[in-house]
Scaffold this motif. Structure first.
Motif, mmCIF file in Angstrom:
data_model
loop_
_atom_site.group_PDB
_atom_site.id
_atom_site.type_symbol
_atom_site.label_atom_id
_atom_site.label_comp_id
_atom_site.label_asym_id
_atom_site.label_seq_id
_atom_site.Cartn_x
_atom_site.Cartn_y
_atom_site.Cartn_z
ATOM 1 N N PRO A 129 0.811 -1.231 0.000
ATOM 2 C CA PRO A 129 0.000 0.000 0.000
ATOM 3 C C PRO A 129 0.836 1.269 0.000
ATOM 4 O O PRO A 129 0.487 2.240 -0.678
ATOM 5 N N PHE A 133 0.745 3.904 -2.972
ATOM 6 C CA PHE A 133 0.324 5.268 -2.669
ATOM 7 C C PHE A 133 1.323 6.273 -3.227
ATOM 8 O O PHE A 133 0.948 7.256 -3.887
ATOM 9 N N GLU A 136 1.175 6.409 -7.110
ATOM 10 C CA GLU A 136 0.040 7.158 -7.640
ATOM 11 C C GLU A 136 0.223 8.672 -7.421
ATOM 12 O O GLU A 136 -0.190 9.472 -8.263
ATOM 13 N N ILE A 137 0.865 9.044 -6.329
ATOM 14 C CA ILE A 137 1.192 10.454 -6.116
ATOM 15 C C ILE A 137 2.128 10.951 -7.204
ATOM 16 O O ILE A 137 1.932 12.022 -7.798
ATOM 17 N N THR A 181 -0.254 0.416 -10.418
ATOM 18 C CA THR A 181 -1.450 0.897 -9.713
ATOM 19 C C THR A 181 -2.653 1.057 -10.637
ATOM 20 O O THR A 181 -3.727 1.449 -10.173
ATOM 21 N N SER A 204 -9.691 -1.151 -2.472
ATOM 22 C CA SER A 204 -8.518 -0.329 -2.780
ATOM 23 C C SER A 204 -8.852 1.131 -3.010
ATOM 24 O O SER A 204 -7.934 1.942 -3.207
ATOM 25 N N TRP A 206 -9.678 3.679 -1.328
ATOM 26 C CA TRP A 206 -9.138 4.733 -0.465
ATOM 27 C C TRP A 206 -7.886 5.350 -1.063
ATOM 28 O O TRP A 206 -7.678 6.573 -0.996
ATOM 29 N N LEU A 207 -7.037 4.500 -1.650
ATOM 30 C CA LEU A 207 -5.779 5.000 -2.210
ATOM 31 C C LEU A 207 -6.036 5.956 -3.362
ATOM 32 O O LEU A 207 -5.415 7.022 -3.469
ATOM 33 N N TYR A 208 -6.996 5.610 -4.218
ATOM 34 C CA TYR A 208 -7.250 6.403 -5.421
ATOM 35 C C TYR A 208 -8.086 7.648 -5.133
ATOM 36 O O TYR A 208 -8.215 8.513 -6.006
ATOM 37 N N ALA A 211 -4.492 9.653 -2.871
ATOM 38 C CA ALA A 211 -3.202 9.908 -3.511
ATOM 39 C C ALA A 211 -3.238 11.023 -4.554
ATOM 40 O O ALA A 211 -2.319 11.855 -4.598
#
Length: 235
Positions: A129, A133, A136-137, A181, A204, A206-208, A211
């Motif tokens: 994760p 993260f 994707e940032i 990702t 998943s 939350w990450l998208y 980030a």
């Protein structure tokens, strides 16, 4: 404002329909070349068509970046994001309706197929994760920096070619990050497929949702302290 609402709603809907649709309606891609070309060309064409109406943000991360760099008001930014959410929902409903009919005609199970493809949603099964993260940032910040440079008063001499530049940037970022990702770079692009697909994509999400907005802060910081005050063009 009506044209801007129309542009962001229709543009985002088409982005979701064509972008995720190419991943699930067509034959399986042996590599990332097909999806990268599809996403890059789709975005470039939409920017050319929708750009004159609304600027073709089609992405809350882009809209927030434009707001934080004083390129639009808070009220206008909220209207843009609302239009993008509506467009994303309509686009995803079109994807779900088309895919449901297709699966029925093929005699295939919705549950089985969606478990395999997540309705074209984004997941990160091969990364931790934290690394996903950060990836994707990085992808989002890179895209936003390209957009900021293309919108900069001192670097926009090739503005007519901006859609091509953004499309090529997306192409490269999908090639690099697609297997890591899914290279979302857009909360709406990930949110609606995850809502309808459930499973791993929803776990998943939350990450998208987080980030890209951290990527916004990175891009805005670079714009404020590096691009804006010191940028000089050499010829």
């Amino acid at each position: 404002m009506k044209l801007k609402i129309f542009g962001e709603t229709v543009g985002t809907g088409l982005l979701i329909y064509f972008g995720t649709g190419l991943l699930i309606f067509g034959p399986p891609f042996p590599d990332l070349l097909g999806p990268a070309i599809g996403w890059g060309f789709t975005l470039a064409v939409l920017i050319y068509v929708i750009g004159p109406l609304s600027g073709a943000h089609l992405n809350p991360a882009v809209t927030l970046t434009m707001f934080l760099t004083n390129r639009m008001s808070g009220k206008e930014a909220l209207i843009f994001v609302g239009s993008q959410l509506l467009g994303g929902l309509l686009g995803e409903l079109a994807v779900v309706g088309t895919y449901t009919s297709w699966l029925q005609q093929q005699g295939q199970s919705w549950q089985t197929m969606v478990t395999k493809n997540n309705l074209g949603g984004t997941v990160f099964p091969h990364l931790s994760p934290v690394v996903a993260f950060l990836t994707e940032i990085l992808l989002t910040a890179t895209l936003l920096l390209v957009i900021l440079v293309l919108n900069h008063a001192r670097t926009n001499m090739y503005a007519i070619q901006s859609p091509i530049a953004v499309g090529l940037t997306v192409f490269v970022l999908v090639i690099v990050g697609g297997n890591l990702t899914g290279a979302s770079m857009n909360p709406i692009r990930s949110f609606f497929p995850a809502i309808f697909a459930g499973g791993l994509a929803l776990q998943s999400i939350w990450l998208y949702l987080l980030a890209p907005f951290v990527g916004v802060l990175v891009a805005v910081w670079i714009n404020r302290f590096i691009l804006k005050p010191e940028l000089k063009i050499t010829r």
